[in-house]
Write a protein that holds these residues in place. Sequence first.
Motif, PDB file in Angstrom:
ATOM      1  N   GLU A 131      27.946 -85.988  38.524  1.00  0.00           N
ATOM      2  CA  GLU A 131      27.536 -86.797  39.771  1.00  0.00           C
ATOM      3  C   GLU A 131      28.743 -87.131  40.617  1.00  0.00           C
ATOM      4  OE1 GLU A 131      24.739 -89.845  39.129  1.00  0.00           O
ATOM      5  OE2 GLU A 131      23.111 -88.080  38.271  1.00  0.00           O
ATOM      6  N   GLU A 132      29.940 -87.115  39.881  1.00  0.00           N
ATOM      7  CA  GLU A 132      31.135 -87.813  40.746  1.00  0.00           C
ATOM      8  C   GLU A 132      32.070 -86.807  40.808  1.00  0.00           C
ATOM      9  OE1 GLU A 132      32.976 -90.608  37.048  1.00  0.00           O
ATOM     10  OE2 GLU A 132      31.560 -91.600  38.581  1.00  0.00           O
ATOM     11  N   LEU A 133      33.154 -87.109  41.597  1.00  0.00           N
ATOM     12  CA  LEU A 133      34.317 -86.304  41.669  1.00  0.00           C
ATOM     13  C   LEU A 133      35.508 -87.566  41.439  1.00  0.00           C
ATOM     14  CD1 LEU A 133      35.991 -83.743  42.533  1.00  0.00           C
ATOM     15  CD2 LEU A 133      35.748 -84.735  44.899  1.00  0.00           C
ATOM     16  N   VAL A 134      36.165 -87.034  40.433  1.00  0.00           N
ATOM     17  CA  VAL A 134      37.401 -87.927  39.940  1.00  0.00           C
ATOM     18  C   VAL A 134      38.612 -87.014  40.278  1.00  0.00           C
ATOM     19  CG1 VAL A 134      38.554 -88.832  38.018  1.00  0.00           C
ATOM     20  CG2 VAL A 134      35.974 -88.825  37.864  1.00  0.00           C
ATOM     21  N   LEU A 135      39.464 -87.711  41.047  1.00  0.00           N
ATOM     22  CA  LEU A 135      40.880 -87.093  41.543  1.00  0.00           C
ATOM     23  C   LEU A 135      42.128 -87.751  40.911  1.00  0.00           C
ATOM     24  CD1 LEU A 135      40.095 -86.997  45.575  1.00  0.00           C
ATOM     25  CD2 LEU A 135      39.990 -85.396  43.717  1.00  0.00           C
ATOM     26  N   GLY A 136      42.142 -88.824  40.803  1.00  0.00           N
ATOM     27  CA  GLY A 136      43.268 -89.662  40.204  1.00  0.00           C
ATOM     28  C   GLY A 136      44.175 -90.508  41.237  1.00  0.00           C
ATOM     29  N   ASN A 137      45.226 -90.527  41.442  1.00  0.00           N
ATOM     30  CA  ASN A 137      45.907 -91.249  42.367  1.00  0.00           C
ATOM     31  C   ASN A 137      46.060 -90.743  43.522  1.00  0.00           C
ATOM     32  OD1 ASN A 137      48.024 -92.774  43.530  1.00  0.00           O
ATOM     33  ND2 ASN A 137      49.589 -92.248  42.285  1.00  0.00           N
ATOM     34  N   LEU A 138      45.334 -91.615  44.611  1.00  0.00           N
ATOM     35  CA  LEU A 138      45.432 -91.122  45.782  1.00  0.00           C
ATOM     36  C   LEU A 138      46.134 -91.711  46.459  1.00  0.00           C
ATOM     37  CD1 LEU A 138      41.329 -91.972  46.442  1.00  0.00           C
ATOM     38  CD2 LEU A 138      42.338 -89.640  45.871  1.00  0.00           C
ATOM     39  N   ASP A 139      47.203 -92.288  46.052  1.00  0.00           N
ATOM     40  CA  ASP A 139      48.505 -92.952  46.762  1.00  0.00           C
ATOM     41  C   ASP A 139      49.499 -91.854  46.875  1.00  0.00           C
ATOM     42  OD1 ASP A 139      47.223 -95.014  47.711  1.00  0.00           O
ATOM     43  OD2 ASP A 139      47.515 -96.231  45.657  1.00  0.00           O
ATOM     44  N   ALA A 140      49.430 -90.816  46.039  1.00  0.00           N
ATOM     45  CA  ALA A 140      50.478 -89.822  45.966  1.00  0.00           C
ATOM     46  C   ALA A 140      50.645 -89.257  47.179  1.00  0.00           C
ATOM     47  CB  ALA A 140      50.451 -88.876  44.733  1.00  0.00           C
ATOM     48  N   ALA A 141      52.084 -88.955  47.618  1.00  0.00           N
ATOM     49  CA  ALA A 141      52.449 -88.268  48.919  1.00  0.00           C
ATOM     50  C   ALA A 141      52.810 -87.006  48.475  1.00  0.00           C
ATOM     51  CB  ALA A 141      53.315 -88.975  49.728  1.00  0.00           C
ATOM     52  N   ARG A 142      52.460 -85.828  49.074  1.00  0.00           N
ATOM     53  CA  ARG A 142      52.856 -84.542  48.738  1.00  0.00           C
ATOM     54  C   ARG A 142      53.097 -83.650  50.416  1.00  0.00           C
ATOM     55  NH1 ARG A 142      54.249 -86.047  44.528  1.00  0.00           N
ATOM     56  NH2 ARG A 142      53.217 -85.826  42.764  1.00  0.00           N
ATOM     57  N   ASP A 143      53.835 -82.767  50.219  1.00  0.00           N
ATOM     58  CA  ASP A 143      54.066 -81.810  51.462  1.00  0.00           C
ATOM     59  C   ASP A 143      52.984 -80.952  51.063  1.00  0.00           C
ATOM     60  OD1 ASP A 143      54.850 -79.990  53.201  1.00  0.00           O
ATOM     61  OD2 ASP A 143      56.422 -79.280  52.195  1.00  0.00           O
ATOM     62  N   TRP A 144      52.270 -80.332  51.977  1.00  0.00           N
ATOM     63  CA  TRP A 144      51.037 -79.495  51.744  1.00  0.00           C
ATOM     64  C   TRP A 144      51.091 -78.300  52.779  1.00  0.00           C
ATOM     65  CZ3 TRP A 144      46.462 -82.400  49.870  1.00  0.00           C
ATOM     66  CH2 TRP A 144      45.447 -81.432  49.507  1.00  0.00           C
ATOM     67  N   GLY A 145      50.909 -77.163  52.088  1.00  0.00           N
ATOM     68  CA  GLY A 145      50.982 -75.856  52.949  1.00  0.00           C
ATOM     69  C   GLY A 145      50.842 -74.637  52.066  1.00  0.00           C
ATOM     70  N   PHE A 146      50.237 -73.568  52.266  1.00  0.00           N
ATOM     71  CA  PHE A 146      50.257 -72.334  51.546  1.00  0.00           C
ATOM     72  C   PHE A 146      51.411 -71.649  51.328  1.00  0.00           C
ATOM     73  CE2 PHE A 146      48.780 -67.826  51.521  1.00  0.00           C
ATOM     74  CZ  PHE A 146      48.172 -67.799  50.198  1.00  0.00           C
ATOM     75  N   ALA A 147      51.609 -71.432  49.961  1.00  0.00           N
ATOM     76  CA  ALA A 147      52.906 -70.614  49.723  1.00  0.00           C
ATOM     77  C   ALA A 147      53.066 -69.418  50.513  1.00  0.00           C
ATOM     78  CB  ALA A 147      53.020 -70.146  48.102  1.00  0.00           C
ATOM     79  N   GLY A 148      51.862 -68.541  50.777  1.00  0.00           N
ATOM     80  CA  GLY A 148      52.150 -67.184  51.341  1.00  0.00           C
ATOM     81  C   GLY A 148      52.727 -67.333  52.812  1.00  0.00           C
ATOM     82  N   ASP A 149      52.376 -68.569  53.402  1.00  0.00           N
ATOM     83  CA  ASP A 149      52.550 -68.807  54.727  1.00  0.00           C
ATOM     84  C   ASP A 149      54.200 -69.061  54.772  1.00  0.00           C
ATOM     85  OD1 ASP A 149      50.327 -68.646  55.636  1.00  0.00           O
ATOM     86  OD2 ASP A 149      49.974 -70.860  55.742  1.00  0.00           O
ATOM     87  N   TYR A 150      54.925 -69.740  53.828  1.00  0.00           N
ATOM     88  CA  TYR A 150      56.330 -70.005  53.776  1.00  0.00           C
ATOM     89  C   TYR A 150      56.860 -68.787  53.545  1.00  0.00           C
ATOM     90  CZ  TYR A 150      55.101 -74.754  53.905  1.00  0.00           C
ATOM     91  OH  TYR A 150      54.345 -76.105  54.368  1.00  0.00           O
ATOM     92  N   VAL A 151      56.391 -67.938  52.603  1.00  0.00           N
ATOM     93  CA  VAL A 151      57.180 -66.500  52.185  1.00  0.00           C
ATOM     94  C   VAL A 151      57.134 -65.731  53.454  1.00  0.00           C
ATOM     95  CG1 VAL A 151      56.903 -64.619  50.834  1.00  0.00           C
ATOM     96  CG2 VAL A 151      56.461 -66.602  49.728  1.00  0.00           C
ATOM     97  N   GLU A 152      56.090 -65.617  54.255  1.00  0.00           N
ATOM     98  CA  GLU A 152      55.922 -64.741  55.446  1.00  0.00           C
ATOM     99  C   GLU A 152      56.908 -65.302  56.333  1.00  0.00           C
ATOM    100  OE1 GLU A 152      52.704 -63.806  58.874  1.00  0.00           O
ATOM    101  OE2 GLU A 152      51.810 -63.463  56.714  1.00  0.00           O
ATOM    102  N   ALA A 153      57.095 -66.633  56.469  1.00  0.00           N
ATOM    103  CA  ALA A 153      57.989 -67.028  57.593  1.00  0.00           C
ATOM    104  C   ALA A 153      59.345 -66.912  57.433  1.00  0.00           C
ATOM    105  CB  ALA A 153      57.732 -68.843  57.893  1.00  0.00           C
ATOM    106  N   CYS A 154      59.746 -66.475  56.032  1.00  0.00           N
ATOM    107  CA  CYS A 154      61.015 -66.310  55.587  1.00  0.00           C
ATOM    108  C   CYS A 154      61.508 -64.883  55.715  1.00  0.00           C
ATOM    109  CB  CYS A 154      61.391 -66.925  54.197  1.00  0.00           C
ATOM    110  SG  CYS A 154      61.487 -68.794  54.055  1.00  0.00           S
ATOM    111  N   GLY A 155      60.441 -64.188  55.679  1.00  0.00           N
ATOM    112  CA  GLY A 155      60.498 -62.595  55.426  1.00  0.00           C
ATOM    113  C   GLY A 155      61.036 -62.131  56.838  1.00  0.00           C
TER     114      GLY A 155
END
Length: 64
Positions: free
Chosen positions: A40-64
């Motif tokens: 009945e619940e969703l457990v995530l953990g540390n909500l204060d953590a900061a991360r860069d967020w993106g899709f790896a394929g987009d970064y690969v395509e941008a470099c190609g």
Amino acid sequence: MGCTSPAGILFNHESPRRGENFVTRKITRGLAAILAGETEELVLGNLDAARDWGFAGDYVEACG
């Protein structure tokens, strides 16, 4: 010669290979478990953590 060879370690970016302990996998698996009536619940953990967020394929395509 016009040949490039970019390289990068896409550590903090999303991809289908992400482990189940990463936030997007936790959310999707947790939601599936809620909808299946397994929990009945969703457990995530540390909500204060900061991360860069993106899709790896987009970064690969941008470099190609």
